[in-house]
Motif scaffolding. Structure first.
Motif, PDB file in Angstrom:
ATOM      1  N   ILE A  40       0.849  -1.193   0.000  1.00  0.00           N
ATOM      2  CA  ILE A  40       0.000   0.000   0.000  1.00  0.00           C
ATOM      3  C   ILE A  40       0.886   1.244   0.000  1.00  0.00           C
ATOM      4  O   ILE A  40       1.866   1.330   0.747  1.00  0.00           O
ATOM      5  CB  ILE A  40      -0.940   0.013   1.222  1.00  0.00           C
ATOM      6  N   VAL A  41       0.540   2.192  -0.854  1.00  0.00           N
ATOM      7  CA  VAL A  41       1.280   3.461  -0.934  1.00  0.00           C
ATOM      8  C   VAL A  41       0.920   4.305   0.286  1.00  0.00           C
ATOM      9  O   VAL A  41      -0.237   4.389   0.684  1.00  0.00           O
ATOM     10  CB  VAL A  41       0.931   4.195  -2.246  1.00  0.00           C
ATOM     11  N   THR A  42       1.939   4.926   0.878  1.00  0.00           N
ATOM     12  CA  THR A  42       1.729   5.775   2.050  1.00  0.00           C
ATOM     13  C   THR A  42       1.646   7.242   1.618  1.00  0.00           C
ATOM     14  O   THR A  42       1.743   7.554   0.442  1.00  0.00           O
ATOM     15  CB  THR A  42       2.887   5.613   3.051  1.00  0.00           C
ATOM     16  N   ARG A  43       1.523   8.111   2.586  1.00  0.00           N
ATOM     17  CA  ARG A  43       1.491   9.555   2.299  1.00  0.00           C
ATOM     18  C   ARG A  43       2.858  10.095   1.904  1.00  0.00           C
ATOM     19  O   ARG A  43       2.966  11.197   1.398  1.00  0.00           O
ATOM     20  CB  ARG A  43       0.977  10.320   3.511  1.00  0.00           C
ATOM     21  N   LEU A  44       3.900   9.337   2.175  1.00  0.00           N
ATOM     22  CA  LEU A  44       5.248   9.752   1.783  1.00  0.00           C
ATOM     23  C   LEU A  44       5.448   9.408   0.314  1.00  0.00           C
ATOM     24  O   LEU A  44       5.337   8.244  -0.067  1.00  0.00           O
ATOM     25  CB  LEU A  44       6.302   9.039   2.628  1.00  0.00           C
ATOM     26  N   PRO A  45       5.721  10.377  -0.500  1.00  0.00           N
ATOM     27  CA  PRO A  45       5.847  10.134  -1.944  1.00  0.00           C
ATOM     28  C   PRO A  45       6.857   9.022  -2.266  1.00  0.00           C
ATOM     29  O   PRO A  45       8.006   9.071  -1.829  1.00  0.00           O
ATOM     30  CB  PRO A  45       6.316  11.471  -2.508  1.00  0.00           C
ATOM     31  N   GLY A  46       6.381   8.030  -2.996  1.00  0.00           N
ATOM     32  CA  GLY A  46       7.242   6.941  -3.431  1.00  0.00           C
ATOM     33  C   GLY A  46       7.487   5.851  -2.402  1.00  0.00           C
ATOM     34  O   GLY A  46       8.215   4.909  -2.668  1.00  0.00           O
ATOM     35  N   TRP A  47       6.887   5.971  -1.236  1.00  0.00           N
ATOM     36  CA  TRP A  47       7.091   4.985  -0.180  1.00  0.00           C
ATOM     37  C   TRP A  47       5.823   4.180   0.042  1.00  0.00           C
ATOM     38  O   TRP A  47       4.742   4.739   0.255  1.00  0.00           O
ATOM     39  CB  TRP A  47       7.483   5.649   1.126  1.00  0.00           C
TER      40      TRP A  47
END
Length: 121
Positions: A40-47
């Motif tokens: 799952i993609v987090t709020r941190l771009p690319g993480w």
């Protein structure tokens, strides 16, 4: 304590104990994350969650190293220099975590985090 050399000062047992308790909680929370959620993609771009867990592993390893070192008499870097170094450090950390996370299965990441926490105790 101000006149003591770094080799004579250590982190108090209470600080270490509190640190270990927090990391046990973090590792427990990661244990409860389902395998499929690691992508799952987090709020941190690319993480994704996978990169965040990899970063937690790096953090707990670094904390273990720092807790074993003598406490310096004064900071080794001043705040302005620290803040100015953050953008470059963040980029390097992002590259490291992405590389470390690539191909790592959730079970292996959980194990590495548990092992890192166990080393603190």
């Amino acid at each position: 304590m101000g006149g003591m050399s770094p080799t004579n000062r250590t982190v108090s047992a209470n600080v270490v104990e509190a640190c270990v308790r927090q990391w046990v909680r973090v590792a427990g929370a990661v244990e409860s994350v389902p395998d499929q959620a690691f992508d799952i993609v987090t709020r941190l771009p690319g993480w994704r969650v996978r990169e965040l867990v990899t970063h937690l592993i790096a953090c707990v390893d670094a904390i273990g190293t720092r807790l074993a070192e003598p406490v310096p008499d004064k900071p080794t870097v001043d705040l302005p220099r620290y803040l100015l170094a953050l953008p470059d450090a963040a980029a390097a950390i992002s590259l490291r975590e992405r590389g470390d996370a690539a191909g790592s299965e959730p079970a292996m990441l959980r194990l590495r985090l548990r092992e890192g926490v166990a080393q603190l105790a």
